[in-house]
Every structure is written in C-alpha cells, then in structure tokens.
Scaffold this motif. Structure first.
Motif, short mmCIF file in Angstrom:
data_model
loop_
_atom_site.label_atom_id
_atom_site.label_comp_id
_atom_site.label_asym_id
_atom_site.label_seq_id
_atom_site.Cartn_x
_atom_site.Cartn_y
_atom_site.Cartn_z
N ASP A 90 -3.36 90.85 12.04
CA ASP A 90 -3.19 92.32 12.05
C ASP A 90 -1.83 92.71 12.61
OD1 ASP A 90 -5.69 92.58 11.08
OD2 ASP A 90 -6.60 93.40 12.92
N LYS A 91 -1.27 93.79 12.03
CA LYS A 91 -0.06 94.37 12.62
C LYS A 91 -0.50 95.16 13.87
CE LYS A 91 3.06 93.31 9.53
NZ LYS A 91 3.83 92.15 10.02
N VAL A 92 0.18 94.92 14.98
CA VAL A 92 -0.23 95.60 16.22
C VAL A 92 0.99 96.19 16.93
CG1 VAL A 92 -2.25 94.15 16.57
CG2 VAL A 92 -0.05 93.47 17.55
N VAL A 93 0.72 97.14 17.85
CA VAL A 93 1.76 97.56 18.80
C VAL A 93 1.25 97.26 20.20
CG1 VAL A 93 3.00 99.33 17.52
CG2 VAL A 93 0.87 99.92 18.64
N ALA A 94 2.10 96.67 20.99
CA ALA A 94 1.77 96.42 22.39
C ALA A 94 2.45 97.51 23.21
CB ALA A 94 2.26 95.05 22.80
N MET A 95 1.67 98.14 24.12
CA MET A 95 2.22 99.24 24.91
C MET A 95 2.24 98.83 26.38
SD MET A 95 2.04 101.84 22.38
CE MET A 95 2.26 103.25 23.34
N ILE A 96 3.40 98.98 27.00
CA ILE A 96 3.52 98.65 28.42
C ILE A 96 4.35 99.72 29.12
CG2 ILE A 96 5.43 97.05 27.83
CD1 ILE A 96 3.19 96.29 30.74
N ARG A 97 3.83 100.23 30.23
CA ARG A 97 4.53 101.31 30.92
C ARG A 97 5.71 100.75 31.71
NH1 ARG A 97 1.85 105.92 30.14
NH2 ARG A 97 -0.40 105.84 29.86
N PRO A 98 6.79 101.54 31.83
CA PRO A 98 8.00 101.05 32.53
C PRO A 98 7.70 100.57 33.93
CG PRO A 98 8.46 103.10 31.39
CD PRO A 98 6.98 102.85 31.24
N GLU A 99 6.79 101.25 34.64
CA GLU A 99 6.57 100.87 36.04
C GLU A 99 5.72 99.60 36.15
OE1 GLU A 99 5.30 103.53 34.52
OE2 GLU A 99 3.32 104.09 35.30
N HIS A 100 5.13 99.19 35.05
CA HIS A 100 4.31 97.97 35.10
C HIS A 100 5.08 96.72 34.72
CE1 HIS A 100 0.50 100.63 34.66
NE2 HIS A 100 0.76 100.36 35.94
N VAL A 101 6.31 96.90 34.31
CA VAL A 101 7.13 95.75 33.96
C VAL A 101 7.77 95.21 35.24
CG1 VAL A 101 9.12 94.96 32.65
CG2 VAL A 101 7.61 96.71 31.69
N GLN A 102 7.63 93.89 35.46
CA GLN A 102 8.23 93.30 36.67
C GLN A 102 9.41 92.44 36.27
OE1 GLN A 102 5.07 91.21 38.64
NE2 GLN A 102 3.71 92.99 38.44
N PRO A 103 10.55 92.72 36.89
CA PRO A 103 11.72 91.89 36.57
C PRO A 103 11.65 90.57 37.33
CG PRO A 103 12.30 93.62 38.12
CD PRO A 103 10.85 93.79 37.84
N GLY A 104 12.27 89.54 36.77
CA GLY A 104 12.40 88.26 37.47
C GLY A 104 11.15 87.40 37.39
N ALA A 105 11.05 86.49 38.37
CA ALA A 105 9.96 85.51 38.36
C ALA A 105 8.63 86.18 38.64
CB ALA A 105 10.21 84.44 39.41
N VAL A 106 7.56 85.73 37.98
CA VAL A 106 6.23 86.33 38.16
C VAL A 106 5.19 85.22 38.20
CG1 VAL A 106 6.54 88.64 37.29
CG2 VAL A 106 6.36 86.74 35.70
N PRO A 107 4.10 85.44 38.96
CA PRO A 107 3.08 84.40 39.00
C PRO A 107 2.47 84.20 37.60
CG PRO A 107 2.43 86.35 40.28
CD PRO A 107 3.81 86.58 39.78
N PRO A 108 2.23 82.96 37.20
CA PRO A 108 1.86 82.69 35.82
C PRO A 108 0.43 83.11 35.45
CG PRO A 108 1.91 80.66 37.09
CD PRO A 108 2.36 81.75 38.01
#
Ligand SMILES: Nc1ncnc2c1ncn2[C@@H]1O[C@H](COP(=O)(O)OP(=O)(O)O)[C@@H](O)[C@H]1O
Ligand SMILES: [Mg+2]
Lengths: 388, 372
Positions: free
Chosen positions: B283-301
């Motif tokens: 299926d064609k999809v769109v993923a939506m993520i809010r700016p404040e939920h994006v974490q820059p750099g290293a993140v726990p896997p």
C-alpha cells in the motif's frame, strides 16, 4: 498641502466650466427677480432725481423737466419701450401715456414744467404715475417677487393682495408642491418593494431586473408620456381592460386630468426613487436581519426595527430627488394633464419664451428654488444622522 | 465522551446533510454529532469544509436536505430562527449600526417584552461582563474591532439562550487581541456555564478553548474528541496534518506486524511506524511525525526508527531551534531541537523517533488543507 493643490488643479477645469456655464447664468437670471434696471438704465438722470424726491404729492417742475427730456431722447434712440413696458406692469395705460407724450414732445410741445406735461396729457397731473416711476427707479425692486406671490404694492407703499381673478401663482405653487409630494409618495410606495427585491436577490437575477428599471432612462420623457396618452385614452388599452373585467360600465376619463398627471409622472420618475434607495439597500449588511431573528425578532419586527431604519436615508434621498424633479416638471403635465393641472414651470416657460417678462420668470424660479434648497439641506442632515 | 451516561445531549445532529441548490457536492454530509449541556464544542476545518453551514442549520437559517436536528430532544425542523432561543455571534458581528451599543443589547430583551428598569439593569450587567462599562451610548462604528466583538458576544448572551453559536468570532482580529479574547470567552463560558458551539479554522484556538473538537473536511466530520485525543491520536492523515504541525513522509508499506510496520521511502531508506489504518504490504502510505517528536543524534534502539537527513536551514526561535532538513529522495522535514544544539547547513545527521509517535496512514486519505 501639495496633494490638496493637485486635486484642486484636477477639478479646476470642471469647476471653471460649471461656474461659467451654469452658476453665473443662473445667478444672473435669478438676479432679475429682484433688480429693476429698465428705468434707471434708460433714464439715468430721471432715476437719480426720482430717488431724491420725497414722493409726497406731485413732483417738482425740475423732475418733470428731466423726465420729459429723457423721454424725448429715449424716443429718438428707440429705447423708450423698455421704460414704457416696465411702467405698464404697475400701471396699465402707462405705455400709451409715454408714447403719446413723447410723440407730442417730438412735435415741439413744451415740456419744461409739470403743467406743460399735464397740458399734453392730464394723467401727468395725477400722483399715481409718479409714484409708479418712483417705485421703478431701481436698482432693486420687490415688484416681481410680490407679483409671484399674488401681492403688489399700491401707490401708497402698502402690500395688498391682487384681485381674486388675477391671483393665480399661489394656487399654482400649492398645486405644484401637492402634485410633486404625491408623486414622491407614489414612487415610494411602488419603488420601495422593487428596490428591496433588487437588493436582496442574487446579482445574477438582480442585474437583468435592474436593466428593466433603467430602461425608461433610455427613452425620452416625451415618448413615455405620449405612450401613456395612448394607453390611458378613452378607447385605450387600460379602459378596455377595465370594461372587460367588468369593473366599469363605460370608459372612464383617465387622462387630461390629475389622474393622468399622477400616473405618467410617477412612471417617469420611478427610477429616480429606486436607484438611490437600491444603492443604500445594497450597503445594508444582510446578516443584520439574521442577527435580528436569532435574537428573537419575528420577520416583520426585524424588518421594521432593523432594515427599515437603515434604508430610510435611501428613501429620503429618493424622495427628495423625485420631488425636486417633479416640481420642475413641464412636459408631462402639459401633455396628459388638463387645463387645471398645469404646474409652475409652465408659467415660468410662458414668461421666459412668450411674454419675455424675465423678471417675472426669475421671481417664480426663485420662489421655486428656495423651498427646494431647504429640502435638499433637510435631506442632507437627515442622511447624515444615520451613518452607513 | 462527555455526554456519556444518562444525561440527554442538548443538541443532536442525526444524519444531517445539506446540498445547496446548484452545488454539486454536499456542503455537509452524514453528520452525526451530539453536544452536551455546558460543553464547549468547536468545529474545526479549512475554509469551505461546511462549518458555517452546520452552524446556520442549527440556527435555522439553512434547512437540512436530509436528517434531523434536535434541541433538548425535540426536532427543530419546523421551528423558525426567532423561536430557537440561540445566541449567534456572526463572523462580521452583525451589530445594528443605527442603534447604540445599549440599544443593540436591549434589542433581544425588547422583543421578549422585557423593558424599563429590568432591561436597563441587564444591559449594564452585560456590559460589565464583557468589560465595556460606560460604552453603552456609543454607536458600533465608534468602537474598535475587539470592542465590537465584545458587544456581539454580550448581545448573544443577554437573553440567556440555550446555546451560543459563534462563527469565527475572532477571525478579523489581530493575534494578540485574539488570544486575549479567547481567554475572555473561556472565562465567561465558565462563569455562566454556557453551552457553546464554536467555529474556527485556527487549530490552536480550537485546542486551547474546547472541551471537544470536531474536525471537518470536505463537508464530512473526520473526527470528534477531546483536544488531547485529536492531537495525540488523529483518526486519519488529514486530522494529523491539520491539527498541530506534522511532517509527512510518503512511501510504500513493506512489512507489517500487529500495529508496527516498516515503510520504504522514495529515496530507499526504511523507517518504522505505527499503522493507524488497516494497511497491507504494497500500500502507498504517508508516515506522519511531529517536529517535537523527532530526536536528533543517537537514540536507544528498542522503540526507535532512524533516518539520515541533510540540514537545509537552521533557524533560531528563541526558546528552541528549528531544522529544515532534506530527506534524500523523499522530500523535506522540520525538526524542533533545543536551543543549545549546534548544526549548520549541509550537515548530514541521523535522527530518530519512538515508533509510537510516527503514524502511518493510507495515502488515499483526503489531502490536508494546510500542514502547519
Ligand atoms: N449559500 C450557498 N450557496 C451555495 N453553496 C454554498 C452556500 N454557502 C456555502 N456554500 C458551499 O458549501 C460549502 C461549505 O461552505 P461553508 O459552510 O461556508 O464552509 P466553512 O464555513 O467551513 O468555510 C462550500 O463549498 C461553499 O462553497
Ligand atoms: Mg465559514
């Protein structure tokens, strides 16, 4: 500051045009209502002498001599008729008196004393001709304005009513204002619903209807009036229809009377009522009516309390416009009215183009203009009290 | 839901539809909505989504072409506007220009037969309520926009209506005044325990004021719920994009397990998200993520998905910084980061997010009217 000068410069040509071609001629014409220059222009020395005379009884011989000299001079110069006509307005017979006297003076009769003149014609020994001359000595006169109100000054200086059979103007003025008021009223009664409809319909439908309202503007008043003459005549369409519907048994007189005047004038002037009102109604916020009903007002109350007051400036503007135009109407009453339905502009036209008594025409115009100016002023203040 | 339980809702839309004569699509379709007593419910949606139409049907100025609207359990079908006892605040205020402020306020009292001392007292009280004491003698045109708004509100409240309907009441005002008046409206609603149906296209206003928000698009109600539910759990891509700021990443679903799924973006990178719609691989999809939920750099896997981006712009916003980034081959992305973070144009960086925060919707959903 410069902006103001620029805008002034932009309207200056139009302003100059208006002043030269409209304002100045109108003022000059109206001035004739109160000025009286026939005698003092033609007989300057006599006019000066008349002004110094106390007016009691008969004039001194010196005055009689001056008058006789200038009478003779004017007769030779061919300008005597100006004075003769002028004096004749006030005192019938003055015209022939002046001409016979001038003829005799030209033939060598002496004119050195009052007694000399009285020998030529006995009327010179009466006070009235001298009083009349004294009234006509200019430069200002109340003669025309008083005459336009069916009044005159007698030789003793008292203001009197003219005899009943000569008193016409007051009646004509009253009739004119009555006809104009009723036409304005009929226009309001017929035009208000039309303007309301036009203003509330969507533009797509309102615009073609508006053209129907405007259509009469593009035909001359003469043509429209003639059309009414055809429709309203004894065997015309309207009479046929009335008889066909059984409303009347015999043709009714619909034209050449006051009814014809009302019908034709209301039709001719209706657009002048509808257009300003339509303009005002277009500016009324339609949600105000919705607001009124959401606040609990039933439709009629909402109309009376919210819509009507906001449309009144338009009603006033339209009514003033129709009244102003109606008061000056001439062609329509002349064509579809009866003899007793003529309006004041017919009299003005008569004095302007037939009897050439421009002083009288100017006085009647002035008396017509003053109430109109008052009305326009009242209309303006009324419009100003209700902001858009 | 607020009206859950035994209490009857005050207003109910049941299967309401409105088609304007000449209009091809329905301005409002299949609307089922209940408003509880004392509730502040907001219709939120882009211009032309049917909010005003809904409000006008309730006020009685438009007639539904199907369905029924009820007030206190009784159908409003045959009740004309002036008998509905609803206070309406129009978008342009619709004050009566030929009446003073006090006369405007007294109008609904006068038509109800309330006159004299009693009416005058009510007018004074209403002026005090909206903080316009002493302005009763002014004409509406001598008032500022904010003052007119207050008069319109006071006039809609003074006759104690069952419900107050407000159509973008703050739309014509500047931002500061708008925020100030939002607080005022909320204060008055609490003080008088008013039921308010409010219309706005401003999602911030809707979230700040409402008990519940109903999101409209294309004449259909997309979702109704508390501001938190709408923001955190949007029902579809439209709501996710319209309410609050959201980034859209378009791609194809490659795998799915429960509500977790993997999406391949146009540039080839694979991200992980929570499936908010019933989706199938391919299926064609769109993923939506809010700016404040994006974490820059290293993140726990464990709960995270990562993505490589190129920094396009790095802008200072006082309390935070924003990165406008380019996802190679898959469009752009906005990220909100702490002020003390440093980055510059052209940097390549890795970002990540908790999978719970990234929602995948079917791409065939209605396109949002606006995304910020
Ligand atoms: N009086 C009307 N006649 C025809 N179409 C209308 C009318 N009013 C609104 N519409 C249409 O109905 C749709 C919804 O309009 P509206 O309820 O005003 O939306 P909103 O208030 O959300 O901006 C729009 O497509 C609009 O063009
Ligand atoms: Mg709207």
């Amino acid at each position: 500051m410069t902006r103001r000068w620029v805008s002034f410069a932009l309207i200056a040509p139009l302003l100059a045009f208006l002043i030269v071609s409209f304002i100045v001629p109108v003022l000059l014409m109206l001035a004739r209502a109160v000025t009286d220059r026939d005698l003092d222009r033609t007989w300057p020395a006599s006019a000066a002498a008349l002004r110094t005379w106390d007016g009691e009884g008969l004039p001194p011989d010196a005055l009689a001599r001056t008058v006789a000299r200038e009478m003779l001079a004017a007769h030779r110069a061919g300008t005597l008729n100006r004075v003769a006509n002028r004096l004749n307005y006030d005192l019938v017979g003055s015209r022939s008196l002046l001409y016979t006297t001038a003829d005799r003076l030209a033939a060598g009769a002496p004119g050195e004393t009052l007694a000399d003149l009285a020998r030529i014609d006995r009327r010179w020994a009466r006070a009235d001709i001298w009083t009349v001359m004294r009234h006509a000595d200019g430069p200002l006169t109340s003669y025309y304005l008083l005459a336009a109100l069916d009044r005159r000054i007698d030789t003793g200086g008292h203001i009197l009513r003219v005899p009943r059979e000569q008193a016409v103007f007051v009646d004509i003025f009253l009739r004119t204002f009555k006809i104009a008021s009723l036409v304005a009223l009929f226009c309001a009664l017929l035009g208000y619903p039309v303007a309301y409809l036009l203003a509330s319909l969507p533009r797509r439908i309102a615009n073609p209807l508006l053209i129907l309202v405007l259509l009469p503007f593009w035909t001359s008043a003469l043509v429209r009036t003639a059309a009414w003459a055809v429709l309203l005549q004894t065997n015309g369409v309207v009479n046929d229809l009335l008889q066909y519907m059984g409303l009347v048994d015999a043709p009714v007189q619909l034209i050449y009377n006051r009814l014809g005047v009302y019908v034709a004038m209301t039709h001719v002037l209706l657009p002048f009522f509808i257009l300003p009102l339509y303009g005002v109604m277009k500016g009324i916020d339609p949600t105000a009516m919705r607001a009124a009903s959401s606040l609990g007002a039933p439709p009629l109350l909402a109309f009376l309390k919210v819509y009507l007051p906001q449309s009144l400036p338009g009603v006033a503007a339209g009514a003033v416009l129709v009244f102003t135009l109606a008061v000056g109407y001439y062609v329509t009453p002349a064509l579809v009215g009866g003899g007793a339905d003529q309006m004041i502009s017919a009299s003005i036209a008569f004095y302007t183009s037939q009897s050439l008594n421009w002083g009288m025409a100017a006085a009647l115009s002035l008396l017509l203009l003053l109430p109109l100016l008052l009305m326009l002023f009242a209309g303006r203040t009324m419009v100003r009290t209700v902001p858009a | 839901m607020l009206m859950a339980g035994t209490r009857l809702p005050l207003v109910e839309f049941r299967g309401v539809e409105k088609r304007y004569a000449g209009g091809s699509a329905a301005a409002v379709a299949a609307l089922d909505l209940a408003i509880g007593r004392g509730e502040f419910l907001t219709l939120l949606g882009p211009s032309g989504s049917g909010k005003t139409t809904t409000l006008m049907m309730l006020a009685g100025f438009e007639t539904p072409t199907a369905g029924d609207i009820r007030l206190g359990g009784r159908s409003l079908a045959d009740r004309p506007p002036h008998k509905r006892n609803m206070g309406v605040v129009f978008q342009n205020y619709a004050l009566f220009p030929h009446m003073s402020v006090a006369q405007n306020l007294a109008f609904p009292l006068r038509v109800r037969g309330v006159k004299g001392r009693k009416a005058a007292d009510k007018v004074v009280a209403a002026l005090t309520l909206v903080k316009l004491d002493g302005l009763g003698d002014r004409r509406p045109h001598a008032l500022s926009g904010g003052q007119r708004q207050r008069v319109a509100l006071a006039r809609a409240l003074i006759f104690e209506p069952d419900i107050v309907l407000m159509d973008e009441p703050l739309g014509a005002l500047d931002r500061q005044l708008r925020e100030h008046l939002q607080i005022e409206i909320k204060r008055i609603q609490r003080a008088l325990d008013l039921t308010i149906l409010y219309v706005t296209h401003d999602q911030g206003e809707a979230l700040a004021l409402s008990d519940r928000v109903a999101v409209f698009a294309g004449g259909r109600m997309q979702q109704v719920g508390t501001p938190g539910a709408i923001y955190e759990h949007p029902a579809n891509a439209f709501v996710a994009g319209f309410v609050g700021e959201n980034n859209r990443l378009a791609g194809t679903l490659v795998a799915r397990q429960g509500d977790r799924c993997a999406i391949q973006l146009a540039g080839g990178q694979i991200i992980r998200a929570t499936a908010a719609d019933p989706l199938l691989p391919g299926d064609k999809v769109v993923a939506m993520i809010r700016p404040e939920h994006v974490q820059p750099g290293a993140v726990p896997p464990a709960c995270c998905s990562t993505l490589e981006i190129d920094v396009d712009e790095f802008a200072y916003h006082g309390d935070h910084r924003r990165i406008a980034a380019n996802v190679p081959g898959a469009g752009s992305l906005i990220i909100r980061v702490p002020v003390d973070m440093a980055a510059q144009r052209g940097d390549r960086m890795t970002i990540g997010w908790c999978i719970d925060h990234c929602l995948a919707f079917s791409a065939s959903e209605i396109e949002p009217g606006k995304t910020s």
